[in-house]
Design a protein around this motif. Structure first.
Motif, PDB file in Angstrom:
ATOM      1  N   TYR A   1      -3.035   4.147  -2.121  1.00 47.34           N
ATOM      2  CA  TYR A   1      -3.598   3.146  -3.025  1.00 47.34           C
ATOM      3  C   TYR A   1      -2.901   1.805  -2.828  1.00 47.34           C
ATOM      4  O   TYR A   1      -1.786   1.731  -2.320  1.00 47.34           O
ATOM      5  CB  TYR A   1      -3.474   3.606  -4.484  1.00 47.34           C
ATOM      6  CG  TYR A   1      -2.040   3.755  -4.943  1.00 47.34           C
ATOM      7  CD1 TYR A   1      -1.412   2.725  -5.639  1.00 47.34           C
ATOM      8  CD2 TYR A   1      -1.311   4.914  -4.680  1.00 47.34           C
ATOM      9  CE1 TYR A   1      -0.084   2.849  -6.054  1.00 47.34           C
ATOM     10  CE2 TYR A   1       0.003   5.052  -5.094  1.00 47.34           C
ATOM     11  CZ  TYR A   1       0.605   4.012  -5.778  1.00 47.34           C
ATOM     12  OH  TYR A   1       1.913   4.138  -6.174  1.00 47.34           O
ATOM     13  N   VAL A   2      -3.580   0.740  -3.237  1.00 45.39           N
ATOM     14  CA  VAL A   2      -3.004  -0.602  -3.168  1.00 45.39           C
ATOM     15  C   VAL A   2      -2.245  -0.824  -4.464  1.00 45.39           C
ATOM     16  O   VAL A   2      -2.837  -0.865  -5.544  1.00 45.39           O
ATOM     17  CB  VAL A   2      -4.103  -1.677  -2.980  1.00 45.39           C
ATOM     18  CG1 VAL A   2      -3.470  -3.063  -2.877  1.00 45.39           C
ATOM     19  CG2 VAL A   2      -4.951  -1.367  -1.752  1.00 45.39           C
TER      20      VAL A   2
ATOM     21  N   ILE B   1       0.869  -1.175   0.000  1.00 44.76           N
ATOM     22  CA  ILE B   1       0.000   0.000   0.000  1.00 44.76           C
ATOM     23  C   ILE B   1       0.905   1.224   0.000  1.00 44.76           C
ATOM     24  O   ILE B   1       1.772   1.353   0.871  1.00 44.76           O
ATOM     25  CB  ILE B   1      -0.929   0.005   1.228  1.00 44.76           C
ATOM     26  CG1 ILE B   1      -1.763  -1.287   1.254  1.00 44.76           C
ATOM     27  CG2 ILE B   1      -1.825   1.241   1.216  1.00 44.76           C
ATOM     28  CD1 ILE B   1      -2.589  -1.453   2.507  1.00 44.76           C
TER      29      ILE B   1
ATOM     30  N   LEU C   1      -7.239  -8.219  -1.523  1.00 41.40           N
ATOM     31  CA  LEU C   1      -7.310  -6.945  -2.244  1.00 41.40           C
ATOM     32  C   LEU C   1      -8.511  -6.120  -1.779  1.00 41.40           C
ATOM     33  O   LEU C   1      -8.389  -4.922  -1.514  1.00 41.40           O
ATOM     34  CB  LEU C   1      -7.386  -7.202  -3.753  1.00 41.40           C
ATOM     35  CG  LEU C   1      -7.367  -5.976  -4.652  1.00 41.40           C
ATOM     36  CD1 LEU C   1      -6.081  -5.168  -4.467  1.00 41.40           C
ATOM     37  CD2 LEU C   1      -7.513  -6.402  -6.108  1.00 41.40           C
TER      38      LEU C   1
ATOM     39  N   CYS D   1      -7.759  -4.751   1.721  1.00 36.79           N
ATOM     40  CA  CYS D   1      -6.816  -3.622   1.674  1.00 36.79           C
ATOM     41  C   CYS D   1      -7.512  -2.349   1.206  1.00 36.79           C
ATOM     42  O   CYS D   1      -7.328  -1.277   1.797  1.00 36.79           O
ATOM     43  CB  CYS D   1      -5.639  -3.956   0.774  1.00 36.79           C
ATOM     44  SG  CYS D   1      -4.513  -5.183   1.466  1.00 36.79           S
ATOM     45  N   TRP D   2      -8.304  -2.441   0.140  1.00 40.75           N
ATOM     46  CA  TRP D   2      -9.014  -1.259  -0.349  1.00 40.75           C
ATOM     47  C   TRP D   2     -10.053  -0.788   0.664  1.00 40.75           C
ATOM     48  O   TRP D   2     -10.268   0.414   0.829  1.00 40.75           O
ATOM     49  CB  TRP D   2      -9.647  -1.514  -1.710  1.00 40.75           C
ATOM     50  CG  TRP D   2      -8.680  -1.246  -2.816  1.00 40.75           C
ATOM     51  CD1 TRP D   2      -8.102  -2.163  -3.646  1.00 40.75           C
ATOM     52  CD2 TRP D   2      -8.145   0.012  -3.209  1.00 40.75           C
ATOM     53  NE1 TRP D   2      -7.245  -1.548  -4.512  1.00 40.75           N
ATOM     54  CE2 TRP D   2      -7.256  -0.209  -4.267  1.00 40.75           C
ATOM     55  CE3 TRP D   2      -8.329   1.314  -2.749  1.00 40.75           C
ATOM     56  CZ2 TRP D   2      -6.556   0.818  -4.888  1.00 40.75           C
ATOM     57  CZ3 TRP D   2      -7.619   2.342  -3.375  1.00 40.75           C
ATOM     58  CH2 TRP D   2      -6.755   2.087  -4.428  1.00 40.75           C
ATOM     59  N   ARG D   3     -10.697  -1.723   1.359  1.00 41.42           N
ATOM     60  CA  ARG D   3     -11.665  -1.355   2.391  1.00 41.42           C
ATOM     61  C   ARG D   3     -10.986  -0.491   3.442  1.00 41.42           C
ATOM     62  O   ARG D   3     -11.519   0.523   3.876  1.00 41.42           O
ATOM     63  CB  ARG D   3     -12.237  -2.631   3.028  1.00 41.42           C
ATOM     64  CG  ARG D   3     -13.371  -2.381   3.989  1.00 41.42           C
ATOM     65  CD  ARG D   3     -13.853  -3.677   4.655  1.00 41.42           C
ATOM     66  NE  ARG D   3     -14.171  -4.714   3.693  1.00 41.42           N
ATOM     67  CZ  ARG D   3     -13.898  -6.013   3.877  1.00 41.42           C
ATOM     68  NH1 ARG D   3     -13.307  -6.429   4.982  1.00 41.42           N
ATOM     69  NH2 ARG D   3     -14.226  -6.893   2.971  1.00 41.42           N
TER      70      ARG D   3
ATOM     71  N   VAL E   1      -8.091   1.293   3.071  1.00 42.75           N
ATOM     72  CA  VAL E   1      -7.654   2.566   2.486  1.00 42.75           C
ATOM     73  C   VAL E   1      -8.819   3.544   2.378  1.00 42.75           C
ATOM     74  O   VAL E   1      -8.674   4.731   2.673  1.00 42.75           O
ATOM     75  CB  VAL E   1      -6.991   2.330   1.107  1.00 42.75           C
ATOM     76  CG1 VAL E   1      -6.800   3.637   0.350  1.00 42.75           C
ATOM     77  CG2 VAL E   1      -5.651   1.621   1.277  1.00 42.75           C
ATOM     78  N   VAL E   2      -9.981   3.055   1.993  1.00 47.82           N
ATOM     79  CA  VAL E   2     -11.149   3.918   1.827  1.00 47.82           C
ATOM     80  C   VAL E   2     -11.725   4.349   3.180  1.00 47.82           C
ATOM     81  O   VAL E   2     -12.160   5.484   3.341  1.00 47.82           O
ATOM     82  CB  VAL E   2     -12.223   3.198   0.979  1.00 47.82           C
ATOM     83  CG1 VAL E   2     -13.543   3.940   1.002  1.00 47.82           C
ATOM     84  CG2 VAL E   2     -11.737   3.017  -0.446  1.00 47.82           C
TER      85      VAL E   2
END
Length: 97
Positions: free
Chosen positions: A86-87, A8, A69, A72-74, A76-77
């Motif tokens: 960002y991933v 990340i 994935l 990870c995005w969960r 970051v958001v």
């Protein structure tokens, strides 16, 4: 169990880590859902970001990578201090039984 490594990274104008690694580990646990199959998390500093090792139960490598994935995005958001991050990658490195 699958070992998935995600990287990340900060956006080009961001240079410092928004939280320490232990807080980031806690954030992964806080945002993981039971269906993610998360068993263990290890976070380390990386160039312009963090490297995250996620040990996950899944039916196969594809499911492990996709679930990691999404997790990870969960994160970051959902975590405001990760705005602009960002991933970069998410790779399965192996399975352990």
């Amino acid at each position: 169990m699958y070992a998935v490594v995600a990287v990340i990274k900060a956006g080009s104008d961001l240079r410092r880590m928004p939280v320490d690694t232990s807080s980031l580990t806690d954030a992964f646990w806080a945002h993981a859902q039971e269906s993610d199959g998360l068993e263990h998390v290890r976070v380390a500093h990386a160039v312009d970001g963090v490297s995250v090792a996620l040990f996950m139960t899944a039916r196969d490598r594809t499911e492990a990578a996709a679930t990691a994935l999404v997790l990870c995005w969960r994160l970051v958001v959902a975590v405001p201090s990760f705005a602009g991050w960002y991933v970069e990658s998410c790779l399965v490195h192996g399975a352990r039984r």
